[in-house]
Scaffold this motif. Structure first.
Motif, PDB file in Angstrom:
ATOM      1  N   PHE A  23       0.816  -1.210   0.000  1.00 36.12           N
ATOM      2  CA  PHE A  23       0.000   0.000   0.000  1.00 36.12           C
ATOM      3  C   PHE A  23       0.855   1.268   0.000  1.00 36.12           C
ATOM      4  CE2 PHE A  23      -3.435  -2.862   1.584  1.00 36.12           C
ATOM      5  CZ  PHE A  23      -4.341  -2.610   0.565  1.00 36.12           C
ATOM      6  N   ASN A  24       2.014   1.228   0.640  1.00 31.22           N
ATOM      7  CA  ASN A  24       2.920   2.383   0.595  1.00 31.22           C
ATOM      8  C   ASN A  24       3.361   2.671  -0.833  1.00 31.22           C
ATOM      9  OD1 ASN A  24       2.821   3.016   3.311  1.00 31.22           O
ATOM     10  ND2 ASN A  24       4.630   1.811   3.833  1.00 31.22           N
ATOM     11  N   PHE A  25       3.585   1.623  -1.620  1.00 29.75           N
ATOM     12  CA  PHE A  25       3.937   1.806  -3.027  1.00 29.75           C
ATOM     13  C   PHE A  25       2.812   2.565  -3.745  1.00 29.75           C
ATOM     14  CE2 PHE A  25       3.392   0.189  -7.398  1.00 29.75           C
ATOM     15  CZ  PHE A  25       4.558   0.684  -7.967  1.00 29.75           C
ATOM     16  N   LEU A  26       1.577   2.143  -3.526  1.00 21.32           N
ATOM     17  CA  LEU A  26       0.444   2.805  -4.195  1.00 21.32           C
ATOM     18  C   LEU A  26       0.304   4.264  -3.778  1.00 21.32           C
ATOM     19  CD1 LEU A  26      -2.232  -0.030  -3.992  1.00 21.32           C
ATOM     20  CD2 LEU A  26      -0.991   0.748  -6.027  1.00 21.32           C
ATOM     21  N   GLN A  27       0.667   4.567  -2.540  1.00 21.27           N
ATOM     22  CA  GLN A  27       0.503   5.920  -2.018  1.00 21.27           C
ATOM     23  C   GLN A  27       1.722   6.815  -2.244  1.00 21.27           C
ATOM     24  OE1 GLN A  27      -0.484   4.588   1.937  1.00 21.27           O
ATOM     25  NE2 GLN A  27      -2.674   4.837   1.581  1.00 21.27           N
ATOM     26  N   SER A  28       2.858   6.231  -2.604  1.00 25.44           N
ATOM     27  CA  SER A  28       4.107   6.997  -2.706  1.00 25.44           C
ATOM     28  C   SER A  28       4.452   7.448  -4.119  1.00 25.44           C
ATOM     29  CB  SER A  28       5.273   6.163  -2.166  1.00 25.44           C
ATOM     30  OG  SER A  28       5.072   5.870  -0.807  1.00 25.44           O
ATOM     31  N   PHE A  29       3.793   6.905  -5.107  1.00 20.79           N
ATOM     32  CA  PHE A  29       4.100   7.241  -6.490  1.00 20.79           C
ATOM     33  C   PHE A  29       2.836   7.745  -7.178  1.00 20.79           C
ATOM     34  CE2 PHE A  29       7.310   4.172  -5.266  1.00 20.79           C
ATOM     35  CZ  PHE A  29       8.461   4.723  -5.783  1.00 20.79           C
ATOM     36  N   ASP A  30       3.024   8.531  -8.218  1.00 16.56           N
ATOM     37  CA  ASP A  30       1.904   8.998  -9.014  1.00 16.56           C
ATOM     38  C   ASP A  30       1.497   7.878  -9.959  1.00 16.56           C
ATOM     39  OD1 ASP A  30       0.049  10.196 -10.657  1.00 16.56           O
ATOM     40  OD2 ASP A  30       1.335  11.876 -11.237  1.00 16.56           O
ATOM     41  N   MET A  31       0.441   7.178  -9.630  1.00 16.42           N
ATOM     42  CA  MET A  31       0.017   6.024 -10.416  1.00 16.42           C
ATOM     43  C   MET A  31      -0.527   6.422 -11.789  1.00 16.42           C
ATOM     44  SD  MET A  31       0.814   3.307  -8.853  1.00 16.42           S
ATOM     45  CE  MET A  31       2.011   3.651  -7.584  1.00 16.42           C
ATOM     46  N   ASP A  71      -3.690 -11.020  -4.753  1.00 16.93           N
ATOM     47  CA  ASP A  71      -3.773  -9.858  -5.648  1.00 16.93           C
ATOM     48  C   ASP A  71      -4.378  -8.676  -4.907  1.00 16.93           C
ATOM     49  OD1 ASP A  71      -2.943 -11.341  -7.837  1.00 16.93           O
ATOM     50  OD2 ASP A  71      -4.788 -11.049  -8.991  1.00 16.93           O
ATOM     51  N   ILE A  72      -3.716  -7.530  -5.005  1.00 18.08           N
ATOM     52  CA  ILE A  72      -4.361  -6.257  -4.702  1.00 18.08           C
ATOM     53  C   ILE A  72      -4.510  -5.572  -6.054  1.00 18.08           C
ATOM     54  CG2 ILE A  72      -4.197  -4.009  -3.590  1.00 18.08           C
ATOM     55  CD1 ILE A  72      -2.465  -5.302  -1.420  1.00 18.08           C
ATOM     56  N   GLN A  73      -5.738  -5.354  -6.489  1.00 19.81           N
ATOM     57  CA  GLN A  73      -5.992  -4.733  -7.789  1.00 19.81           C
ATOM     58  C   GLN A  73      -6.539  -3.335  -7.552  1.00 19.81           C
ATOM     59  OE1 GLN A  73      -7.883  -7.123 -10.780  1.00 19.81           O
ATOM     60  NE2 GLN A  73      -6.879  -8.991 -10.075  1.00 19.81           N
ATOM     61  N   TYR A  74      -5.669  -2.345  -7.798  1.00 21.58           N
ATOM     62  CA  TYR A  74      -5.998  -0.938  -7.559  1.00 21.58           C
ATOM     63  C   TYR A  74      -6.353  -0.255  -8.874  1.00 21.58           C
ATOM     64  CZ  TYR A  74      -5.407   3.976  -6.396  1.00 21.58           C
ATOM     65  OH  TYR A  74      -5.607   5.324  -6.249  1.00 21.58           O
ATOM     66  N   ILE A  75      -7.480   0.423  -8.898  1.00 27.57           N
ATOM     67  CA  ILE A  75      -7.936   1.114 -10.104  1.00 27.57           C
ATOM     68  C   ILE A  75      -7.465   2.565 -10.049  1.00 27.57           C
ATOM     69  CG2 ILE A  75      -9.911   1.676 -11.567  1.00 27.57           C
ATOM     70  CD1 ILE A  75      -9.293  -1.380 -11.040  1.00 27.57           C
ATOM     71  N   VAL A  76      -6.644   2.933 -11.004  1.00 29.67           N
ATOM     72  CA  VAL A  76      -6.094   4.291 -11.078  1.00 29.67           C
ATOM     73  C   VAL A  76      -7.080   5.219 -11.787  1.00 29.67           C
ATOM     74  CG1 VAL A  76      -4.172   5.707 -11.913  1.00 29.67           C
ATOM     75  CG2 VAL A  76      -3.746   3.359 -11.116  1.00 29.67           C
ATOM     76  N   SER A  77      -7.606   4.773 -12.916  1.00 29.38           N
ATOM     77  CA  SER A  77      -8.595   5.561 -13.660  1.00 29.38           C
ATOM     78  C   SER A  77      -9.570   4.622 -14.340  1.00 29.38           C
ATOM     79  CB  SER A  77      -7.906   6.463 -14.695  1.00 29.38           C
ATOM     80  OG  SER A  77      -7.235   5.686 -15.660  1.00 29.38           O
ATOM     81  N   GLY A  78     -10.754   5.128 -14.573  1.00 29.25           N
ATOM     82  CA  GLY A  78     -11.800   4.299 -15.157  1.00 29.25           C
ATOM     83  C   GLY A  78     -12.499   3.479 -14.081  1.00 29.25           C
ATOM     84  N   VAL A  79     -13.210   2.469 -14.525  1.00 27.58           N
ATOM     85  CA  VAL A  79     -13.933   1.555 -13.641  1.00 27.58           C
ATOM     86  C   VAL A  79     -13.659   0.145 -14.122  1.00 27.58           C
ATOM     87  CG1 VAL A  79     -16.219   0.799 -12.841  1.00 27.58           C
ATOM     88  CG2 VAL A  79     -15.763   3.227 -13.182  1.00 27.58           C
ATOM     89  N   ALA A 118     -12.078   4.291  -9.771  1.00 29.99           N
ATOM     90  CA  ALA A 118     -10.747   4.849  -9.497  1.00 29.99           C
ATOM     91  C   ALA A 118     -10.631   5.218  -8.024  1.00 29.99           C
ATOM     92  CB  ALA A 118     -10.505   6.074 -10.379  1.00 29.99           C
ATOM     93  N   GLY A 119      -9.455   4.904  -7.455  1.00 21.96           N
ATOM     94  CA  GLY A 119      -9.206   5.194  -6.049  1.00 21.96           C
ATOM     95  C   GLY A 119      -9.568   4.045  -5.129  1.00 21.96           C
ATOM     96  N   PHE A 120     -10.180   3.009  -5.668  1.00 23.49           N
ATOM     97  CA  PHE A 120     -10.560   1.841  -4.893  1.00 23.49           C
ATOM     98  C   PHE A 120      -9.727   0.635  -5.333  1.00 23.49           C
ATOM     99  CE2 PHE A 120     -13.943   4.614  -3.990  1.00 23.49           C
ATOM    100  CZ  PHE A 120     -14.625   4.146  -2.884  1.00 23.49           C
TER     101      PHE A 120
END
Length: 148
Positions: A23-31, A71-79, A118-120
């Protein structure tokens, strides 16, 4: 299966020793701008795959499960519309498990669907058979693989 927004990630740190780092990776970089492709975070134990593209119509998705990775599947944009079913309810695999790809495919159809905006993110454990990319719309997502 877990569905939640990134702001609540700390709730799940205790589920696995590498969740906090993931989760730190997801929060530390501009995805939005990070390069697509594989990003190694801790050898084969923790890595991320950033992708862009479109999904497929819901009726064309394939149910899959993994044994070696969560798997953690994080949506950056779209649905991303994702299907889910418990492994114990699935028929025999239509494509047997292969260790080198860490995947088995199942002929089943999901018994539930969720739209992940996105964001989830979703968290899929080995007993969570899932069908990602169930919407033919553009999206950007990050799949983090965490060794069980």
């Amino acid at each position: 299966m877990i569905v939640d927004k990134l702001q609540n990630a700390t709730r799940y740190y205790g589920l696995h020793p590498l969740f906090e780092k993931a989760f730190n990776f997801l929060q530390s970089f501009d995805m939005e701008t990070i390069n697509t492709g594989k990003h190694t975070l801790q050898g084969d134990e923790l890595f991320a795959i950033v992708s862009e593209g479109t999904g497929v119509p819901q009726d064309q998705t394939r149910m899959e499960a993994h044994k070696k990775y969560i798997d953690i599947q994080y949506i950056v944009s779209g649905v991303d519309r994702m299907g889910w079913q418990d492994l114990s309810l699935c028929a025999a695999p239509s494509e047997p498990y292969t260790a080198e790809r860490d995947v088995a495919f199942f002929p089943d159809k999901p018994n539930s669907w969720v739209d992940v905006p996105a964001g989830f993110y979703t968290i899929f454990f080995p007993e969570d058979v899932h069908a990602p990319l169930g919407s033919p719309t553009p999206h950007r997502k990050v799949v983090i693989k965490i060794a069980v």
